[in-house]
Design an enzyme around this catalytic site. Structure first.
Site, mmCIF file in Angstrom:
data_model
loop_
_atom_site.group_PDB
_atom_site.id
_atom_site.type_symbol
_atom_site.label_atom_id
_atom_site.label_comp_id
_atom_site.label_asym_id
_atom_site.label_seq_id
_atom_site.Cartn_x
_atom_site.Cartn_y
_atom_site.Cartn_z
ATOM 1 N N GLU A 30 1.051 -0.988 0.226
ATOM 2 C CA GLU A 30 0.026 -0.104 -0.253
ATOM 3 C C GLU A 30 0.874 1.287 0.137
ATOM 4 O O GLU A 30 1.466 1.643 1.099
ATOM 5 C CB GLU A 30 -0.907 -0.106 1.222
ATOM 6 C CG GLU A 30 -2.305 0.565 0.981
ATOM 7 C CD GLU A 30 -1.694 2.288 1.227
ATOM 8 O OE1 GLU A 30 -1.252 2.943 0.535
ATOM 9 O OE2 GLU A 30 -2.317 2.785 2.374
ATOM 10 N N GLU A 35 3.845 9.672 -1.944
ATOM 11 C CA GLU A 35 4.523 9.446 -0.898
ATOM 12 C C GLU A 35 5.877 8.728 -1.107
ATOM 13 O O GLU A 35 6.621 8.248 -0.094
ATOM 14 C CB GLU A 35 3.519 8.350 -0.140
ATOM 15 C CG GLU A 35 2.843 9.018 0.658
ATOM 16 C CD GLU A 35 1.887 8.042 1.683
ATOM 17 O OE1 GLU A 35 2.619 7.128 2.148
ATOM 18 O OE2 GLU A 35 0.924 8.641 2.205
HETATM 19 C C1 LIG Z 1 1.114 3.411 3.868
HETATM 20 S S1 LIG Z 1 1.730 2.610 5.024
HETATM 21 C C2 LIG Z 1 1.125 0.785 4.861
HETATM 22 C C3 LIG Z 1 1.048 -0.058 5.954
HETATM 23 C C4 LIG Z 1 0.469 -1.561 5.749
HETATM 24 N N1 LIG Z 1 1.218 -2.040 4.638
HETATM 25 C C5 LIG Z 1 -1.180 -1.221 5.489
HETATM 26 O O1 LIG Z 1 -1.511 -1.340 4.576
HETATM 27 O O2 LIG Z 1 -1.780 -0.967 6.760
HETATM 28 C C6 LIG Z 1 3.483 2.334 4.249
HETATM 29 C C7 LIG Z 1 4.404 1.710 5.124
HETATM 30 O O3 LIG Z 1 5.601 1.383 4.263
HETATM 31 C C8 LIG Z 1 6.947 1.662 5.098
HETATM 32 N N2 LIG Z 1 8.121 1.962 4.425
HETATM 33 C C9 LIG Z 1 8.335 3.044 3.586
HETATM 34 N N3 LIG Z 1 9.455 2.746 2.945
HETATM 35 C C10 LIG Z 1 9.743 1.710 3.182
HETATM 36 C C11 LIG Z 1 11.098 0.672 2.878
HETATM 37 N N4 LIG Z 1 11.893 1.543 1.697
HETATM 38 N N5 LIG Z 1 11.293 -0.333 3.257
HETATM 39 C C12 LIG Z 1 10.375 -0.794 4.184
HETATM 40 N N6 LIG Z 1 9.282 -0.073 4.708
HETATM 41 C C13 LIG Z 1 9.039 0.973 4.102
HETATM 42 C C14 LIG Z 1 6.423 2.680 6.204
HETATM 43 O O4 LIG Z 1 7.336 2.815 7.474
HETATM 44 C C15 LIG Z 1 4.954 2.644 6.299
HETATM 45 O O5 LIG Z 1 4.822 1.637 7.481
#
Ligand SMILES: C[S@@+](CC[C@H](N)C(=O)[O-])C[C@H]1O[C@@H](n2cnc3c(N)ncnc32)[C@H](O)[C@@H]1O
Length: 301
Positions: A94, A103
């Site tokens: 997501e 984002e």
């Molecule tokens: C919009 S949230 C979605 C959370 C979950 N998948 C949901 O749908 O409820 C995006 C998540 O991606 C993580 N994230 C962003 N960039 C990342 C990266 N390069 N590697 C791992 N996690 C990442 C952020 O910390 C955040 O928790």
């Protein structure tokens, strides 16, 4: 986000339809691990849930509480550093901001696609298209009128100038009747074919709108439409069921009145910047008027 049933059910249904019994799934940016749990409900044999922040510890607890610790592996790291023991059948994430790419999560997602998705594997979502329309935002108007109205006997015009450079996210109240023209697509991202290089480069759109609903106009609204396979579409469009995203709104300096048939030109650049953020520049011209330029880097605060 977890209470956003529109979002969560779209992902759940998409995973139920895409994951076959025995599949291996990568959940990129797993957060609390919700999508990993959905993948398990869909019959995944193993799920790698990669999350770089400390919410990974909470995800681990949630997964244990749901009796899934033997099939969901929570990995706290940046997805670009991760070494998985096997390639995956489905890559779910997501990654969308209010208009999709804003984002700045797309590049790491596609880099993990290139490393870990099996040939013929499934990306969820498959395609995300960003849309825009000129609108009237009542709250923005109230905000600008306040700052321009010498409140407290002071000149706060500078605050109005800064506000006009600011990108507003989650303007829930901007709905279909506030649109001044037919929406147009800005760009479309195919999760299978978009390259990491494209995802790291500025996204650009040049559009001409023709006013179909005369009235006041003070901003541009943007949203996305994510195709998740099996006919499942997740969108924060003004006519769709409400989501936590609301609408993304880019202000003009002043509200003005537009007549039916008037032309509104818009140029927009969404430029990936630091992780989790893009800079935005937008220029707007109405009829024979001058171009008005905005840059989110100049915003106050
Ligand atoms: C919009 S949230 C979605 C959370 C979950 N998948 C949901 O749908 O409820 C995006 C998540 O991606 C993580 N994230 C962003 N960039 C990342 C990266 N390069 N590697 C791992 N996690 C990442 C952020 O910390 C955040 O928790």
């Amino acid at each position: 986000m977890l209470r956003d049933r529109v979002r969560c059910e779209a992902y759940r249904q998409a995973l139920l339809s895409a994951v076959r019994p025995g599949d291996v799934v990568l959940d990129m940016g797993a957060g609390t691990g919700l999508l990993s749990l959905f993948a398990l409900q869909a019959g995944a044999r193993r799920v790698y849930a990669v999350e770089r922040t400390s919410i990974a510890a909470f995800a681990r607890q949630l997964v244990e509480q749901n009796g899934a610790a033997d099939r969901i592996e929570i990995i706290q790291d940046d997805v670009e550093n991760v070494q998985l023991p096997e390639p995956v059948d489905v890559l779910v994430s997501e990654w969308m901001g209010g208009c999709g790419v804003d984002e700045n999560l797309l590049a790491p997602l596609l880099a993990s696609r290139d490393r870990w998705l099996k040939p013929g594997g499934i990306m969820l979502p498959e395609r995300v298209t960003a849309w825009m329309a000129p609108v009237w935002d009542r709250e923005l108007d109230a905000e600008m009128s306040f700052f321009l109205g010498q409140p407290y006997g002071l000149d706060l015009g500078l605050v109005a100038e800064g506000t006009a450079q600011e990108l507003f996210i989650a303007r829930y109240h901007v709905s279909e009747q506030d649109l001044r023209a037919e929406p147009q697509p800005m760009w479309s991202t195919d999760a299978y074919t978009c390259s990491v290089e494209e995802a790291s480069s500025p996204f650009r759109a040049s559009m001409q709108f023709l006013v179909t609903r005369a009235g006041p106009f003070n901003s541009l609204a943007a949203w996305f439409r994510a195709e998740c396979g099996a006919g499942i579409v997740l969108t924060n469009a003004p006519d769709a069921p409400a989501t936590h995203w609301g609408r993304w709104v880019l202000p003009l300096e002043r509200g003005l009145s537009v007549e039916r048939g008037a032309a509104i030109w818009v140029d927009l650049i969404c430029e990936p910047d630091e992780p989790g953020w893009c800079d935005h520049r937008w220029s707007v011209r109405v009829g024979d008027g001058n171009w008005e330029d905005h840059n989110s880097r100049w915003a106050i605060g």
